[in-house]
Design a protein around this motif. Structure first.
Motif, PDB file in Angstrom:
ATOM      1  N   GLU A 185     -45.881 -33.519  13.240  1.00  9.12           N
ATOM      2  CA  GLU A 185     -44.543 -33.585  12.342  1.00  9.12           C
ATOM      3  C   GLU A 185     -44.291 -34.637  13.174  1.00  9.12           C
ATOM      4  OE1 GLU A 185     -41.020 -31.352   9.264  1.00  9.12           O
ATOM      5  OE2 GLU A 185     -42.370 -30.188  10.324  1.00  9.12           O
ATOM      6  N   TRP A 186     -43.271 -35.835  11.930  1.00 11.00           N
ATOM      7  CA  TRP A 186     -42.555 -36.810  12.216  1.00 11.00           C
ATOM      8  C   TRP A 186     -41.475 -36.955  11.583  1.00 11.00           C
ATOM      9  CZ3 TRP A 186     -43.390 -40.584  15.923  1.00 11.00           C
ATOM     10  CH2 TRP A 186     -44.822 -40.761  16.582  1.00 11.00           C
ATOM     11  N   PRO A 187     -39.868 -36.584  12.137  1.00 10.86           N
ATOM     12  CA  PRO A 187     -38.676 -36.836  11.373  1.00 10.86           C
ATOM     13  C   PRO A 187     -39.176 -38.346  10.919  1.00 10.86           C
ATOM     14  CG  PRO A 187     -38.034 -35.677  13.530  1.00 10.86           C
ATOM     15  CD  PRO A 187     -40.176 -36.733  13.280  1.00 10.86           C
ATOM     16  N   GLY A 188     -38.700 -38.631   9.666  1.00 13.97           N
ATOM     17  CA  GLY A 188     -38.293 -40.757   9.055  1.00 13.97           C
ATOM     18  C   GLY A 188     -37.610 -40.980   9.555  1.00 13.97           C
ATOM     19  N   ALA A 189     -36.388 -40.721  10.049  1.00 15.32           N
ATOM     20  CA  ALA A 189     -36.025 -41.731  11.390  1.00 15.32           C
ATOM     21  C   ALA A 189     -36.736 -42.120  11.829  1.00 15.32           C
ATOM     22  CB  ALA A 189     -34.498 -40.729  11.672  1.00 15.32           C
ATOM     23  N   GLU A 190     -37.226 -41.176  12.871  1.00 13.43           N
ATOM     24  CA  GLU A 190     -38.118 -42.025  14.237  1.00 13.43           C
ATOM     25  C   GLU A 190     -39.902 -42.594  14.152  1.00 13.43           C
ATOM     26  OE1 GLU A 190     -40.678 -39.580  18.277  1.00 13.43           O
ATOM     27  OE2 GLU A 190     -39.018 -38.435  16.122  1.00 13.43           O
ATOM     28  N   LEU A 191     -40.403 -42.078  12.389  1.00  9.77           N
ATOM     29  CA  LEU A 191     -41.118 -43.046  12.120  1.00  9.77           C
ATOM     30  C   LEU A 191     -40.901 -44.904  11.303  1.00  9.77           C
ATOM     31  CD1 LEU A 191     -42.619 -40.596   9.609  1.00  9.77           C
ATOM     32  CD2 LEU A 191     -43.660 -41.634  11.502  1.00  9.77           C
ATOM     33  N   ALA A 192     -39.485 -44.780  10.807  1.00  5.92           N
ATOM     34  CA  ALA A 192     -38.529 -46.125  10.871  1.00  5.92           C
ATOM     35  C   ALA A 192     -38.738 -46.522  11.936  1.00  5.92           C
ATOM     36  CB  ALA A 192     -37.716 -45.966  10.417  1.00  5.92           C
ATOM     37  N   GLU A 193     -38.529 -46.139  13.179  1.00  4.77           N
ATOM     38  CA  GLU A 193     -37.507 -46.603  14.520  1.00  4.77           C
ATOM     39  C   GLU A 193     -39.006 -47.173  15.087  1.00  4.77           C
ATOM     40  OE1 GLU A 193     -36.010 -45.478  19.352  1.00  4.77           O
ATOM     41  OE2 GLU A 193     -35.959 -44.789  17.378  1.00  4.77           O
ATOM     42  N   ARG A 194     -40.494 -46.222  15.018  1.00  3.50           N
ATOM     43  CA  ARG A 194     -41.542 -47.420  15.445  1.00  3.50           C
ATOM     44  C   ARG A 194     -42.224 -48.057  14.713  1.00  3.50           C
ATOM     45  NH1 ARG A 194     -44.778 -43.072  19.056  1.00  3.50           N
ATOM     46  NH2 ARG A 194     -43.336 -42.173  19.656  1.00  3.50           N
ATOM     47  N   LEU A 195     -41.938 -48.334  13.428  1.00  9.18           N
ATOM     48  CA  LEU A 195     -42.889 -49.201  12.765  1.00  9.18           C
ATOM     49  C   LEU A 195     -41.636 -49.929  12.351  1.00  9.18           C
ATOM     50  CD1 LEU A 195     -44.027 -46.929  10.074  1.00  9.18           C
ATOM     51  CD2 LEU A 195     -45.437 -47.833  11.816  1.00  9.18           C
ATOM     52  N   GLY A 196     -40.194 -50.083  12.569  1.00 12.03           N
ATOM     53  CA  GLY A 196     -39.279 -50.979  12.986  1.00 12.03           C
ATOM     54  C   GLY A 196     -39.147 -51.408  11.213  1.00 12.03           C
ATOM     55  N   VAL A 197     -38.861 -50.627  10.987  1.00  9.72           N
ATOM     56  CA  VAL A 197     -38.522 -50.391   8.847  1.00  9.72           C
ATOM     57  C   VAL A 197     -37.716 -49.831   9.444  1.00  9.72           C
ATOM     58  CG1 VAL A 197     -40.481 -51.888   8.348  1.00  9.72           C
ATOM     59  CG2 VAL A 197     -40.362 -48.941   8.186  1.00  9.72           C
ATOM     60  N   SER A 198     -37.342 -48.891   7.608  1.00 13.56           N
ATOM     61  CA  SER A 198     -36.107 -48.241   7.614  1.00 13.56           C
ATOM     62  C   SER A 198     -36.578 -47.095   6.689  1.00 13.56           C
ATOM     63  CB  SER A 198     -34.959 -49.023   6.356  1.00 13.56           C
ATOM     64  OG  SER A 198     -36.364 -49.549   5.133  1.00 13.56           O
ATOM     65  N   THR A 199     -36.210 -46.596   6.322  1.00  9.21           N
ATOM     66  CA  THR A 199     -36.540 -44.955   5.865  1.00  9.21           C
ATOM     67  C   THR A 199     -36.707 -45.182   4.838  1.00  9.21           C
ATOM     68  OG1 THR A 199     -34.230 -45.002   5.708  1.00  9.21           O
ATOM     69  CG2 THR A 199     -35.007 -43.534   7.579  1.00  9.21           C
ATOM     70  N   ARG A 200     -36.133 -45.974   4.359  1.00  8.01           N
ATOM     71  CA  ARG A 200     -36.706 -45.858   2.765  1.00  8.01           C
ATOM     72  C   ARG A 200     -38.007 -47.046   2.231  1.00  8.01           C
ATOM     73  NH1 ARG A 200     -32.468 -49.552  -1.759  1.00  8.01           N
ATOM     74  NH2 ARG A 200     -33.696 -49.451  -3.200  1.00  8.01           N
ATOM     75  N   THR A 201     -37.899 -47.851   3.625  1.00  7.02           N
ATOM     76  CA  THR A 201     -39.645 -48.149   3.555  1.00  7.02           C
ATOM     77  C   THR A 201     -40.958 -47.475   4.367  1.00  7.02           C
ATOM     78  OG1 THR A 201     -38.893 -50.945   4.323  1.00  7.02           O
ATOM     79  CG2 THR A 201     -41.097 -50.201   4.826  1.00  7.02           C
ATOM     80  N   VAL A 202     -40.160 -46.690   4.557  1.00  9.52           N
ATOM     81  CA  VAL A 202     -41.177 -45.495   5.058  1.00  9.52           C
ATOM     82  C   VAL A 202     -41.943 -44.589   4.322  1.00  9.52           C
ATOM     83  CG1 VAL A 202     -41.339 -43.565   6.321  1.00  9.52           C
ATOM     84  CG2 VAL A 202     -40.681 -45.463   7.843  1.00  9.52           C
ATOM     85  N   ARG A 203     -40.484 -44.159   3.146  1.00 10.01           N
ATOM     86  CA  ARG A 203     -40.769 -43.621   1.846  1.00 10.01           C
ATOM     87  C   ARG A 203     -41.873 -44.109   1.063  1.00 10.01           C
ATOM     88  NH1 ARG A 203     -35.394 -42.071   2.548  1.00 10.01           N
ATOM     89  NH2 ARG A 203     -34.842 -43.616   0.584  1.00 10.01           N
ATOM     90  N   ARG A 204     -41.519 -44.996   1.157  1.00 10.41           N
ATOM     91  CA  ARG A 204     -42.458 -46.537   0.246  1.00 10.41           C
ATOM     92  C   ARG A 204     -43.492 -46.616   0.258  1.00 10.41           C
ATOM     93  NH1 ARG A 204     -37.900 -50.582  -0.611  1.00 10.41           N
ATOM     94  NH2 ARG A 204     -39.255 -51.357   0.795  1.00 10.41           N
ATOM     95  N   ASP A 205     -43.622 -46.659   1.807  1.00  6.87           N
ATOM     96  CA  ASP A 205     -45.410 -46.556   2.928  1.00  6.87           C
ATOM     97  C   ASP A 205     -46.039 -45.029   2.163  1.00  6.87           C
ATOM     98  OD1 ASP A 205     -45.216 -49.061   3.174  1.00  6.87           O
ATOM     99  OD2 ASP A 205     -44.705 -48.502   5.496  1.00  6.87           O
ATOM    100  N   VAL A 206     -45.385 -44.310   2.788  1.00  7.61           N
ATOM    101  CA  VAL A 206     -45.264 -42.989   2.463  1.00  7.61           C
ATOM    102  C   VAL A 206     -46.611 -42.439   0.820  1.00  7.61           C
ATOM    103  CG1 VAL A 206     -45.003 -40.103   2.329  1.00  7.61           C
ATOM    104  CG2 VAL A 206     -44.212 -41.738   3.641  1.00  7.61           C
ATOM    105  N   ASP A 207     -45.742 -43.468  -0.180  1.00  8.12           N
ATOM    106  CA  ASP A 207     -46.001 -43.189  -1.517  1.00  8.12           C
ATOM    107  C   ASP A 207     -47.680 -43.480  -1.354  1.00  8.12           C
ATOM    108  OD1 ASP A 207     -44.342 -41.365  -1.923  1.00  8.12           O
ATOM    109  OD2 ASP A 207     -42.796 -42.950  -3.279  1.00  8.12           O
ATOM    110  N   ARG A 208     -47.650 -44.367  -0.710  1.00  2.83           N
ATOM    111  CA  ARG A 208     -49.285 -45.865  -1.303  1.00  2.83           C
ATOM    112  C   ARG A 208     -49.861 -44.968  -0.234  1.00  2.83           C
ATOM    113  NH1 ARG A 208     -47.665 -51.558   1.516  1.00  2.83           N
ATOM    114  NH2 ARG A 208     -49.989 -51.014   1.015  1.00  2.83           N
ATOM    115  N   LEU A 209     -49.469 -43.826   0.841  1.00  6.51           N
ATOM    116  CA  LEU A 209     -50.077 -43.411   1.290  1.00  6.51           C
ATOM    117  C   LEU A 209     -51.365 -41.875   0.530  1.00  6.51           C
ATOM    118  CD1 LEU A 209     -49.245 -42.547   5.197  1.00  6.51           C
ATOM    119  CD2 LEU A 209     -51.267 -43.929   4.628  1.00  6.51           C
ATOM    120  N   ARG A 210     -50.048 -41.460  -0.341  1.00  7.58           N
ATOM    121  CA  ARG A 210     -50.632 -40.825  -1.030  1.00  7.58           C
ATOM    122  C   ARG A 210     -50.914 -40.761  -2.310  1.00  7.58           C
ATOM    123  NH1 ARG A 210     -44.435 -38.274  -1.592  1.00  7.58           N
ATOM    124  NH2 ARG A 210     -45.092 -36.771   0.805  1.00  7.58           N
ATOM    125  N   ALA A 211     -51.059 -41.972  -2.436  1.00 13.18           N
ATOM    126  CA  ALA A 211     -52.092 -42.735  -3.866  1.00 13.18           C
ATOM    127  C   ALA A 211     -53.518 -43.253  -3.495  1.00 13.18           C
ATOM    128  CB  ALA A 211     -51.450 -44.473  -4.577  1.00 13.18           C
TER     129      ALA A 211
END
Length: 343
Positions: free
Chosen positions: A20-46
């Motif tokens: 499991e990954w906290p959203g904020a930590e994923l955002a920090e690792r990827l260098g993006v905002s948590t909002r972008t992480v949520r959009r990328d997660v939706d793309r993975l689900r698609a």
């Protein structure tokens, strides 16, 4: 590859590396905002990746399970390891697995980049087909392994050593692969005792058994328990004293034949069985340490007969060893001692 596609692959690799990954930590690792992480997660689900999300301050993301297998992302080391494992599984002796593993290996190899394909080819080995232990049905192996994992009772028809068939209800604890055969270590509920079962003789019945509380396997070592159980089947038993401590490499290798007992800091005792005196002597010939036969007495005679045969095999035309001018004399038959290869 576009920046968003590359980030998507990085996100998938991160999700695969931890539960499991906290959203904020994923955002920090990827260098993006948590909002972008949520959009990328939706793309993975698609794309059929089952990404699950937990809401709230302590929420996070993790890869879940779904009704079908999504695409997998492997790094170089994982891809080579999977390919080598598939090649090994192709000759595993599990019925129904060999051809399937070979087909999966061909698909994977076709997708590997040249650098990984060369690494895989460098690990190629040749194999020789030989008659071996009976194949185990893949469905039976999966059923038994699942019951061990879930701690659920099993009911199956079992064909014994002499061909008799009985119905068993057991608490399955451990699967052991011993000398090319698969064994189940289980507590037999009706016989109220520990038993060892060969999987190629089992036919599981469709039944969702109750859960059970795991018990402690005698000795704490499932492999050693199987070794002791298999030894009881053979009619010829032997005891030899090895000139090596019980914790030595020679003793550990000899333990694949039977049971090792410590005597002192320089020696140990090996108890093992076989289907004939010749088989006992054959196993002893494979030892890489000196030994003394304690029992049975007739085993010493069998070893002397084999020693005499080997000496005749290397004797010169005149009956003696090459360059010796005389016949080689076998060891003293009355000593009851057989020496292993020189150390």
């Amino acid at each position: 590859m576009t920046e968003s596609s590359a980030r998507l692959l990085r996100l998938l690799a991160l999700l695969s590396s931890r539960p499991e990954w906290p959203g904020a930590e994923l955002a920090e690792r990827l260098g993006v905002s948590t909002r972008t992480v949520r959009r990328d997660v939706d793309r993975l689900r698609a794309l059929d990746y089952p990404v699950e999300a937990a809401m709230g301050p302590a929420g996070g993301y993790r890869l879940g399970t779904s009704g079908r297998l999504p695409p997998l992302l492997l790094d170089d080391e994982e891809a080579v390891a999977v390919a080598v494992s598939l090649r090994t599984a192709a000759g595993s002796g599990v019925a129904g697995i060999g051809e399937t593993a070979l087909g999966a290996l061909l698909k994977l190899r076709q997708l590997l980049p040249d650098r990984l394909r060369r690494r895989l080819d460098a690990l190629a080995v040749s194999s020789v087909a030989m008659s071996g232990p009976p194949a185990v049905d893949a469905g039976e192996l999966t059923t038994v392994a699942g019951a061990c994992r879930d701690r659920r009772c099993l009911r199956f028809d079992y064909r014994g050593h002499h061909g008799d068939v009985s119905v068993r209800v057991v608490e399955p604890h451990e699967l052991v692969n011993w000398n090319g055969r698969w064994y189940l270590v289980a507590w037999d509920r009706e016989r109220t005792g520990w038993r060892t079962f060969r999987l190629d003789r089992m036919r599981c019945r469709p039944w969702t058994g109750p859960r059970f509380v795991p018990r402690e396997i005698p000795g704490g070592d499932p492999a050693a328990f199987v070794t002791r159980g298999v030894a009881l089947v053979w009619p010829y038993q032997a005891v030899v004293r090895l000139h090596a401590p019980a914790e030595s490499g020679s003793a550990r290798r000899a333990a694949t034949y039977g049971r090792i007992e410590a005597i002192d800091e320089r020696s140990c005792r090996l108890r093992f069985t076989a289907d004939s005196l010749h088989a006992l002597a054959f196993l002893l010939g494979a030892l890489d340490v000196d030994f003394e036969v304690e029992e049975p007495p007739e085993l010493a005679g069998e070893l002397l007969r084999l020693a005499d045969r080997f000496q005749r095999a290397v004797a010169g035309p005149a009956g003696g060893s090459p360059g010796s001018g005389g016949a080689a004399r076998p060891p003293d038959a009355g000593s009851g001692r057989a020496a292993g290869p020189a150390r």
